[in-house]
Design an enzyme around this catalytic site. Structure first.
Site, PDB file in Angstrom:
ATOM      1  CB  VAL A  37      -0.965   0.011   1.214  1.00  0.00           C
ATOM      2  CG1 VAL A  37      -1.861  -1.201   1.178  1.00  0.00           C
ATOM      3  CG2 VAL A  37      -0.186   0.043   2.531  1.00  0.00           C
ATOM      4  CD  GLU A  38       0.554   5.404   3.203  1.00  0.00           C
ATOM      5  OE1 GLU A  38       1.720   5.825   3.279  1.00  0.00           O
ATOM      6  OE2 GLU A  38      -0.295   5.604   4.086  1.00  0.00           O
TER       7      GLU A  38
END
Length: 815
Positions: free
Chosen positions: A497-498
């Site tokens: 993620v991110e």
């Protein structure tokens, strides 16, 4: 002989001029003087060659001469071969700020720039919150209960988080938030990393999301309404960015909004009709307000002449008609609340757009500006906190777990991963703290955010894998007693993620840094866009001077000549000088790769990744040096400091070596290798002696272990079982226990105790009977062995405990 002397003088003089980037005139002076001297007193041939070189330097280096014939031609060529920067790329490049990462691109990093980011520490309020409230929150967690029984945090923990305003760490006090510094936010998340679901639940609302977007871009009305409600938990936010077809390429949003008018409660309202499908949205199942990214269109020109208005952000209440929300995804290893959001023909008024009408089309800029800060904090802090706990658990376990009559911490096969994970944790602590400190000093570190996110979550992967290996069967058997296995299985979430680490490493760190952090590339591109030949001349020949300067610095420092000054003690100074040497080599190689590959470097992702690895390791090593320079030092920390710096610098040099092996232009690659590594690779990996000493220190009750475990939940307050506190308590009496182990086991080996006394408890009892040890020592060992056995024990369950549908249970044996 005089000819040789003049040649040496010319070379030394040129190298000195190049190292200092003194410009064409000093170089011209050196060449002309040595050339004339050679003509008059030594070799005519050498004199002619030197004077020809001087003429070339004059023609290309003196602005009055080159401006008439060379610069226009170079400018025309540059406009043809330079990569085109898209609007979205330009927005990303202009987001954030450049600080120490820019110094590393120059090849001559100024350490005073880094030291200029003073650390004022934490406020009393911040320290008290970390010590008290965070300890309470950590004490309400049990990984098994949260992951397997509740699939959620317990209600009393949710109440605590809201009451103590954890969701308002970034919100100023005037809006009811805590108004914490970036350093305090990071340390809060590190302490809460005792449970990954807790860390994510607190971290995400304080990272990229409605709170930060409202603070920076919201209207006064939006701020006054939402920020107090977000701070005290009356509103739970989520942010919908990613979807089935828009993950890492977040600019390719297929979600749309169309400006239109609709009658609401008898009145015509100007607004947006939305169609969207989002996935992987943290806190979506329980969110009361949804931040949404979409592409806005105005086909009826209700707002102006432009139809495609670009990426726009809105804040939508949960009960908005037409929005589907509440279902859950099942993230691997962790039940943090995450789910999809859908909407078809969802109408929202225009005032739901964050920042109002003036911020229409500014969504991508808003996102990348916020991400440059948020990505430095949440996941890097989570990885660092995980490292603290994993080091504490693993060091304690390795000391109390005995095989072959010795603690496994004495076995080199265990010492190697234990030292490695300790060093990675030490590096992570320094990097995340010092980068947060630059944020507190006003920086918005775009490139370091990519470095920290990718590098520290990869560290987390290694640390957790090493911790699993050290714990063995204790960690692979799930149950309430297993404090490690669930977090280990959840690690891929942080990797993905991110900004997935594959994309971040291969495309972002160097791809963004090469333009954003380079002293001249952005100026050259700006000159191209403005068609400004004079600006191009200044930038291009400044760039050329930098290339020659880095070549001279890398070569001479590689030979051990002219090491730069460094404002550090004797322990750190040589590592700072090695960073400067490798920085010069990195700058030279970066320019060589861009010049030789041009726009195709974007597609040569493995080369870009290696250059990014060099930059990443130099950045991390710099943060370790700053932390060492400014922090309190404890016994054995120098050993860990040496190990960490040697590991990072050897990784940086290895990445350069692999770059030379794979550059398509082989002649250029060989030239670069000679310039950057004239004596071969100089940075050795850490010696085994360092490994043994670190493993010993972190598996005993030492000042170094205490320092590494700061900001963890290490107290046994009775609210929940705390294995870290129990390991700490056992290590506090380890010296007494080891003396007794040696006494008892030696007696058993000599036949002084019955051969059937196979368990430690049995040997203790027999030793007490014979008077070999005192009753006080026996009582101490009885209690200790009971605690040790409890920590070594794993859980077991009813045969059908894991079967959801009991009708499908297979009975392989008779009841």
């Amino acid at each position: 002989m005089l000819t040789l002397i003049l040649l040496i003088v010319a070379i030394v003089g040129l190298l000195t001029v190049m190292r200092r980037e003194a410009g064409a005139l000093p170089a011209l002076t050196v060449l002309a003087a040595t050339g004339l001297a050679s003509l008059l007193f030594a070799s005519t041939l050498l004199g002619i060659l030197l004077l020809l070189c001087a003429a070339g330097v004059a023609a290309a280096g003196l602005p009055a001469l080159r401006g008439k014939w060379l610069t226009p031609r170079l400018f025309a060529m540059f406009k043809k071969v330079s990569p085109k920067v898209s609007d979205t790329e330009r927005t990303a490049l202009e987001a954030g700020s450049v600080a120490w990462d820019g110094e590393l691109f120059t090849g001559k990093p100024n350490w005073q720039t880094l030291l200029g980011y003073r650390d004022d520490g934490l406020s009393e309020e911040e320290r008290a919150f970390i010590d008290n409230q965070c300890g309470v929150a950590a004490g309400m967690c049990n990984a098994w209960e949260i992951a397997k029984e509740r699939a959620d945090l317990p209600q009393e923990l949710w109440d605590h988080l809201k009451q103590e305003r954890y969701f308002g760490m970034i919100i100023p006090k005037e809006y009811g938030g805590l108004g914490f510094s970036a350093k305090a936010q990071s340390l809060v998340l590190q302490k809460l990393s005792v449970n990954e679901t807790l860390m994510v639940t607190v971290g995400v609302p304080n990272s990229l999301g409605p709170g930060e977007l409202l603070l920076k871009y919201g209207t006064d009305e939006q701020k006054n309404h939402y920020l107090p409600r977000l701070a005290d938990g009356r509103e739970i936010p989520c942010f919908g960015l990613t979807g089935p077809r828009a993950g890492s390429d977040a600019t390719s949003l297929p979600d749309t909004g169309v400006v239109c008018k609709q009658t609401v409660d008898g009145e015509e309202v100007l607004g947006v009709r939305l169609d969207f499908e989002k996935r992987w949205i943290t806190l979506a199942p329980i969110a009361t307000v949804v931040g949404l990214a979409f592409r806005l269109f105005d086909p009826d020109h209700l707002l102006g002449e432009e139809e495609d208005r670009g990426i726009t952000l809105a804040l939508i209440p949960r009960d908005t008609e037409g929005m589907e929300i509440g279902r859950r995804h099942h993230p691997i290893g962790s039940p943090f609340l995450n789910g999809p959001i859908k909407g078809k023909d969802v109408f929202v008024p225009l005032d739901t757009i964050i920042g109002g009408e003036t911020m229409i089309g500014q969504g991508w800029r808003m996102l990348v500006e916020c991400l440059s800060v948020g990505r430095c904090i949440t996941l890097p802090s989570g990885a660092t906190g995980t490292a603290r706990y994993a080091i504490g658990w693993s060091g304690g376990f390795a000391r109390i777990r005995r095989q072959f009559n010795v603690p496994v911490a004495e076995m080199e096969g265990v010492q190697e991963p234990l030292a490695r994970m300790t060093a990675l944790g030490y590096i992570a602590q320094a990097a995340v703290y010092q980068t947060a400190n630059t944020i507190d000093r006003g920086e918005k570190p775009a490139v370091p955010s990519a470095i920290l996110k990718s590098q520290l979550t990869e560290f987390q992967r290694v640390i957790l894998s090493d911790a699993m290996d050290i714990h063995g069967g204790k960690a692979v058997t799930l149950g309430p007693r297993n404090y490690l296995g669930i977090g280990y299985s959840a690690n891929p979430v942080a990797i993905t993620v991110e900004g997935a680490n594959i994309m971040t490493r291969n495309l972002m760190i160097f791809g963004q840094g090469a333009i954003r952090c380079h002293p001249y590339v952005l100026e050259e591109l700006a000159a191209k866009e403005a068609d400004d030949v004079q600006a191009f001349d200044k930038a291009f020949f400044g760039h050329a001077g930098l290339i020659f300067g880095n070549a001279a610095r890398a070569f001479t420092q590689g030979l051990g000549i002219g090491r730069p000054a460094a404002p550090f003690d004797g322990v750190a100074k040589r590592y700072a000088q090695e960073i400067a040497r490798l920085s010069a080599g990195f700058g030279l190689c970066a320019d060589a790769a861009m010049a030789s590959l041009g726009s195709s470097l974007k597609q040569r992702e493995m080369l870009s990744a290696r250059l990014g690895d060099v930059l990443s390791n130099l950045y991390l090593a710099s943060m370790v040096i700053k932390q060492w320079h400014e922090g309190d030092k404890v016994e054995d920390e120098a050993t860990l400091f040496h190990y960490s710096c040697q590991l990072l610098l050897s990784r940086a040099e290895q990445a350069l070596d692999e770059l030379f092996d794979n550059l398509p232009n082989r002649a250029l690659a060989r030239t670069l290798r000679v310039l950057v590594m004239p004596r071969g690779k100089r940075c050795k990996r850490p010696h085994d002696d360092l490994t043994r000493r670190i493993a010993q220190a972190v598996s005993r009750n030492t000042a170094l272990r205490d320092k590494l475990l700061r900001n963890t939940w290490g107290t046994d307050d009775g609210t929940r079982e705390n294995p870290l506190a129990r390991y700490n308590a056992l290590l506090a009496t380890q010296e007494r226990a080891e003396t007794l182990y040696r006494t008892v086991n030696k007696a058993y080996a000599k036949g002084e105790l019955p051969p059937e006394a196979l368990h430690p408890e049995q040997r203790v009892e027999e030793a007490a009977k014979t008077g070999l040890i005192s009753e006080d020592d026996a009582a101490f060992m009885r209690e200790r062995e009971a605690q040790v056995l409890e920590l070594l024990t794993v859980d077991d369950f009813e045969y059908d405990a894991f079967v959801i549908d009991k009708d499908k249970v297979l009975r392989h044996t008779p009841a």
